[in-house]
Design a protein around this motif. Structure first.
Motif, PDB file in Angstrom:
ATOM      1  N   GLY A   1     -23.903 -15.267  16.384  1.00 32.89           N
ATOM      2  CA  GLY A   1     -24.540 -15.153  15.077  1.00 32.89           C
ATOM      3  C   GLY A   1     -25.386 -16.319  14.640  1.00 32.89           C
ATOM      4  N   ARG A   2     -25.810 -17.183  15.580  1.00 36.70           N
ATOM      5  CA  ARG A   2     -26.618 -18.331  15.186  1.00 36.70           C
ATOM      6  C   ARG A   2     -27.957 -17.909  14.581  1.00 36.70           C
ATOM      7  N   ALA A   3     -28.560 -16.816  15.090  1.00 38.27           N
ATOM      8  CA  ALA A   3     -29.890 -16.411  14.657  1.00 38.27           C
ATOM      9  C   ALA A   3     -29.929 -15.954  13.207  1.00 38.27           C
ATOM     10  N   ARG A   4     -28.785 -15.518  12.670  1.00 36.79           N
ATOM     11  CA  ARG A   4     -28.787 -14.958  11.309  1.00 36.79           C
ATOM     12  C   ARG A   4     -28.574 -15.999  10.218  1.00 36.79           C
ATOM     13  N   LEU A   5     -28.230 -17.224  10.594  1.00 36.80           N
ATOM     14  CA  LEU A   5     -27.862 -18.231   9.597  1.00 36.80           C
ATOM     15  C   LEU A   5     -29.005 -18.532   8.632  1.00 36.80           C
ATOM     16  N   ASN A   6     -30.247 -18.533   9.121  1.00 33.25           N
ATOM     17  CA  ASN A   6     -31.388 -18.854   8.269  1.00 33.25           C
ATOM     18  C   ASN A   6     -31.702 -17.762   7.254  1.00 33.25           C
ATOM     19  N   LEU A   7     -31.106 -16.572   7.411  1.00 32.61           N
ATOM     20  CA  LEU A   7     -31.396 -15.465   6.507  1.00 32.61           C
ATOM     21  C   LEU A   7     -30.454 -15.408   5.315  1.00 32.61           C
ATOM     22  N   PHE A   8     -29.285 -16.035   5.446  1.00 41.82           N
ATOM     23  CA  PHE A   8     -28.292 -15.932   4.381  1.00 41.82           C
ATOM     24  C   PHE A   8     -28.684 -16.788   3.184  1.00 41.82           C
ATOM     25  N   ARG A   9     -28.356 -16.279   1.976  1.00 41.27           N
ATOM     26  CA  ARG A   9     -28.731 -16.956   0.739  1.00 41.27           C
ATOM     27  C   ARG A   9     -27.540 -17.630   0.057  1.00 41.27           C
ATOM     28  N   HIS A  10     -26.299 -17.253   0.423  1.00 37.69           N
ATOM     29  CA  HIS A  10     -25.119 -17.766  -0.269  1.00 37.69           C
ATOM     30  C   HIS A  10     -24.113 -18.297   0.745  1.00 37.69           C
TER      31      HIS A  10
ATOM     32  N   THR B   1     -42.997  -7.244   6.295  1.00 34.78           N
ATOM     33  CA  THR B   1     -41.989  -7.848   5.425  1.00 34.78           C
ATOM     34  C   THR B   1     -40.699  -7.048   5.560  1.00 34.78           C
ATOM     35  N   PHE B   2     -39.683  -7.681   6.125  1.00 33.55           N
ATOM     36  CA  PHE B   2     -38.378  -7.027   6.298  1.00 33.55           C
ATOM     37  C   PHE B   2     -37.532  -7.258   5.043  1.00 33.55           C
ATOM     38  N   ILE B   3     -36.960  -6.182   4.517  1.00 33.99           N
ATOM     39  CA  ILE B   3     -36.054  -6.272   3.378  1.00 33.99           C
ATOM     40  C   ILE B   3     -34.646  -6.092   3.920  1.00 33.99           C
ATOM     41  N   ASP B   4     -33.912  -7.191   4.055  1.00 34.21           N
ATOM     42  CA  ASP B   4     -32.575  -7.165   4.660  1.00 34.21           C
ATOM     43  C   ASP B   4     -31.562  -6.747   3.601  1.00 34.21           C
TER      44      ASP B   4
ATOM     45  N   TYR C   1     -21.133  -3.280  -1.424  1.00 26.94           N
ATOM     46  CA  TYR C   1     -22.457  -3.726  -1.884  1.00 26.94           C
ATOM     47  C   TYR C   1     -23.472  -2.575  -1.880  1.00 26.94           C
ATOM     48  N   LEU C   2     -22.958  -1.331  -1.945  1.00 29.60           N
ATOM     49  CA  LEU C   2     -23.853  -0.168  -1.844  1.00 29.60           C
ATOM     50  C   LEU C   2     -24.884  -0.142  -2.968  1.00 29.60           C
ATOM     51  N   LYS C   3     -24.488  -0.543  -4.189  1.00 26.47           N
ATOM     52  CA  LYS C   3     -25.430  -0.499  -5.307  1.00 26.47           C
ATOM     53  C   LYS C   3     -26.597  -1.461  -5.062  1.00 26.47           C
ATOM     54  N   THR C   4     -26.340  -2.580  -4.378  1.00 24.60           N
ATOM     55  CA  THR C   4     -27.415  -3.510  -4.036  1.00 24.60           C
ATOM     56  C   THR C   4     -28.355  -2.891  -3.015  1.00 24.60           C
TER      57      THR C   4
ATOM     58  N   HIS D   1     -20.860 -17.879   0.808  1.00 28.44           N
ATOM     59  CA  HIS D   1     -19.875 -16.894   1.258  1.00 28.44           C
ATOM     60  C   HIS D   1     -20.470 -15.962   2.322  1.00 28.44           C
ATOM     61  N   GLU D   2     -21.797 -15.774   2.337  1.00 28.34           N
ATOM     62  CA  GLU D   2     -22.420 -14.978   3.390  1.00 28.34           C
ATOM     63  C   GLU D   2     -22.332 -15.704   4.731  1.00 28.34           C
ATOM     64  N   ILE D   3     -22.557 -17.017   4.706  1.00 28.55           N
ATOM     65  CA  ILE D   3     -22.455 -17.810   5.943  1.00 28.55           C
ATOM     66  C   ILE D   3     -21.017 -17.815   6.456  1.00 28.55           C
ATOM     67  N   GLN D   4     -20.062 -17.929   5.535  1.00 22.22           N
ATOM     68  CA  GLN D   4     -18.651 -17.988   5.924  1.00 22.22           C
ATOM     69  C   GLN D   4     -18.144 -16.654   6.469  1.00 22.22           C
ATOM     70  N   SER D   5     -18.588 -15.544   5.845  1.00 22.04           N
ATOM     71  CA  SER D   5     -18.101 -14.229   6.279  1.00 22.04           C
ATOM     72  C   SER D   5     -19.003 -13.580   7.328  1.00 22.04           C
ATOM     73  N   GLY D   6     -20.267 -14.034   7.395  1.00 22.38           N
ATOM     74  CA  GLY D   6     -21.222 -13.419   8.316  1.00 22.38           C
ATOM     75  C   GLY D   6     -21.739 -12.080   7.838  1.00 22.38           C
ATOM     76  N   ARG D   7     -21.549 -11.786   6.543  1.00 26.58           N
ATOM     77  CA  ARG D   7     -21.946 -10.484   6.004  1.00 26.58           C
ATOM     78  C   ARG D   7     -22.935 -10.665   4.861  1.00 26.58           C
ATOM     79  N   THR D   8     -24.009  -9.885   4.894  1.00 33.50           N
ATOM     80  CA  THR D   8     -25.034  -9.941   3.854  1.00 33.50           C
ATOM     81  C   THR D   8     -24.535  -9.227   2.604  1.00 33.50           C
ATOM     82  N   SER D   9     -24.666  -9.896   1.445  1.00 30.41           N
ATOM     83  CA  SER D   9     -24.261  -9.279   0.181  1.00 30.41           C
ATOM     84  C   SER D   9     -25.423  -9.185  -0.798  1.00 30.41           C
ATOM     85  N   SER D  10     -26.550  -9.804  -0.477  1.00 30.20           N
ATOM     86  CA  SER D  10     -27.712  -9.802  -1.369  1.00 30.20           C
ATOM     87  C   SER D  10     -28.938  -9.303  -0.602  1.00 30.20           C
ATOM     88  N   ILE D  11     -30.046  -9.193  -1.308  1.00 28.34           N
ATOM     89  CA  ILE D  11     -31.299  -8.746  -0.697  1.00 28.34           C
ATOM     90  C   ILE D  11     -32.122  -9.971  -0.328  1.00 28.34           C
TER      91      ILE D  11
END
Length: 607
Positions: free
Chosen positions: A200-209, A255-258, A265-268, A211-221
């Motif tokens: 998961g090294r490649a995804r670290l630059n995409l996380f904004r919070h 432009t990718f919308i992650d 996080y379905l509502k997001t 807790h996302e880095i700690q869990s490895g899961r995206t929770s925001s846009i």
């Protein structure tokens, strides 16, 4: 493009399950060179047509961005000027991109050219492109059988030119898929230019919070950009240090919308799909887990909102070939179900990727499927080829019509930036927004609109003076009080009469409900960038609704009025309850001002 051209160009590109590709050409259009079409056909047609032979592709159309040319060998100056005019029209139809097929007659007959004729034709095409300030890239070439001792081939060429009034072409792709399917990792590999290490090294630059880095899961846009220059070469952070450098070096921007994959996080995720108006969606499926978790739900959302989607099967390096094939067959089975009616198209080569991109844009039923790995890089280039060629869904005429309307900007994000002030992010739905322009924003909780001034504009983190319809950007509002703003508001021209309402009617289809859907039921309604809880006031003609039933339902927002439009797509949910539809009627609201009760009809502004 017709399926027979697909067979010719890409022998491996087969509709999964043995189907055949559909063909959808554009709508009618016109320009000055049409009157000379017959002259050009006579001048081009140097090869006799074999008797009884059927053209393998549809005849050339005067609209769209695809042009057939038999040959372009030493044209006269008079004809050269007409060819240049023709190229300008095709580029305008494709909003800066056109595809030329050399060796194909206007009636669709695949003739092919000899090596010498093809070389001369490509030289002429290059001269034409230079004349209009464009670049050309050979996409693919293939030999054809035309009863000749001399080998003949046809060549497909991409012509790209950034429109004079834009910095670059822009497409938005929403990224969907179940949690842990590899969405953020894939985007990290595409945008950073480095393969993942498997952890998961490649995804670290995409996380904004944190807790996302700690869990490895995206929770925001989050938003990531991938550029292509005029020659079709990838421009990303491996070559450029900043987003501004990527924008300056690119002719086309993806432009990718992650979006988030976890169900909580379905509502997001729904907000990202409804408010950011993506052109396409990329559904990422893990090869080792297959269709699991929210995959079906995300697929249903894309179909309900009518967002064209393609599928990427990731993590193929972790699985055997049999496991990958099982996942592909599982997807094929779901896509062919009556609710989907899609035609899966497996991509295995560069030719397949070109064919898939063209068919995907022309037919709503085609669904390309890619199998790749973010660790080994297997088939990653095929996805890049696909994204490079993928054309915009709207043509130049539709874009011009949107730009001629009054300004309307959807507020999706609100920030406070030091030394800049309040900043809002969103999409310009219609019109043109310029730096220094005066707009009004609302509605507030009491249905009013407030005056403000656009101090500066940024697109993809680089300065921009003019924003055009369909483009996403951030607008700096200077000292405007942030507490007066909220997501779901709109910034419009003072001349516009926005429709403000608390009560509205919509024609809906109840997709799922455990029991019966009745008056008084509360749901979260998504309409564009609007997201608010609403209560069911009335179900016309019925007392209750069950799963699969249709009805016209009256909703009332429980908190504050919103800006809506008749015909807007609507999606509502509450727990497992889900439904879709469109707005059919809006009712006026009432507001008390200076102790008097005043009816605000559709469009009366209150400042």
């Amino acid at each position: 493009m017709d399926s027979r051209v697909s067979e010719l160009f890409g022998g491996c590109c087969r509709p999964a399950g043995g189907g055949s590709g559909a063909t959808l050409r554009g709508r009618g259009g016109g320009c000055a060179w049409r009157r000379r079409r017959l002259e050009d056909e006579e001048e081009e047609r140097a090869e006799p047509r074999r008797e009884g032979q059927q053209p393998p592709v549809p005849a050339a159309r005067e609209d769209g961005n695809i042009e057939y040319k038999l040959k372009l060998v030493n044209p006269s100056q008079y004809r050269f000027e007409h060819l240049v005019t023709q190229m300008k029209w095709r580029l305008q139809e494709g909003r800066g991109e056109a595809v030329y097929q050399i060796g194909v007659e206007d009636n669709g007959l695949l003739v092919g050219l000899s090596e010498e004729e093809m070389r001369a034709s490509l030289k002429t095409l290059r001269r034409m492109a230079e004349k209009v300030g464009a670049d050309i890239t050979v996409l693919r070439e293939r030999e054809v059988d035309y009863d000749s001792d001399v080998p003949r081939r046809i060549t497909e060429v991409l012509v790209r030119k950034v429109p004079d009034n834009q910095q670059f072409l822009d497409l938005r792709v929403a990224v969907l898929g179940n949690v842990d399917s590899g969405k953020s990792t894939l985007l990290g590999v595409l945008t950073q230019g480095e393969l993942d290490n498997g952890r998961g090294r490649a995804r670290l630059n995409l996380f904004r919070h944190l807790h996302e880095i700690q869990s490895g899961r995206t929770s925001s846009i989050s938003f990531e950009i991938l550029g292509f220059n005029s020659k079709g070469e990838v421009v990303n952070y491996s070559d450029s240090r900043t987003a501004e450098e990527i924008c300056e070096s690119s002719s086309k921007m993806i432009t990718f919308i992650d979006l988030a994959g976890h169900h909580k996080y379905l509502k997001t995720t729904i907000f990202g799909l409804t408010s950011y108006c993506p052109d396409f969606a990329m559904l990422v499926v893990s090869a080792n887990t297959g269709i699991a978790g929210t995959t079906r739900e995300h697929l249903g959302l894309a179909m309900a909102l009518k967002v064209p989607f393609f599928i990427v099967i990731s993590k193929v390096d972790l699985c055997s070939k049999a496991t990958v094939e099982r996942t592909v067959k599982q997807l094929e089975r779901i896509l062919k179900q009556p609710g989907c009616n899609k035609l899966p198209l497996l991509v295995n080569s560069d030719d397949d990727a070109v064919t898939a991109a063209q068919q995907f844009a022309q037919s709503p039923n085609i669904t390309p499927i890619f199998t790749l790995s973010s660790v080994s890089g297997e088939n990653l280039d095929l996805l890049k080829v696909f994204l490079n060629i993928l054309p915009p869904l709207t043509n130049s005429k539709e874009q011009e019509e949107l730009m001629q309307q009054l300004t309307e900007f959807q507020v999706d994000e609100i920030y406070t930036v030091p030394e800049v002030g309040t900043v809002v992010g969103g999409t310009l739905s219609s019109g043109i927004c310029r730096e220094g322009e005066n707009l009004v924003v609302g509605p507030t909780d009491d249905g009013k609109f407030l005056r403000l001034k656009v101090c500066s504009i940024q697109r993809n983190r680089s300065a921009c003076r003019v924003l055009r319809a369909g483009q996403a950007a951030t607008l700096a509002l200077g000292p405007f009080d942030r507490s007066l703003l909220r997501k779901g508001m709109v910034m419009v021209s003072p001349e516009m009469n926005p429709t403000i309402c608390s009560v509205f009617e919509a024609e809906i289809v109840l997709l799922f409900h455990a029991t019966t859907f009745r008056k008084g039921f509360q749901v979260t309604v998504h309409v564009g960038n609007v997201r608010q809880t609403a209560i069911v006031e009335k179900i016309h003609g019925k007392d209750k609704l069950r799963t699969g039933e249709k009805a016209v339902v009256c909703f009332r927002f429980i908190k504050h009025p919103e800006y809506l439009k008749i015909g807007a797509k609507l999606l509502f949910r509450e727990g497992v309850t889900k439904g879709i539809g469109h707005v059919t009627d809006l009712q006026a609201i009432t507001t008390k001002e200076n102790g008097l009760e005043e009816s605000l009809g559709p469009g009366q502004l209150s400042f």
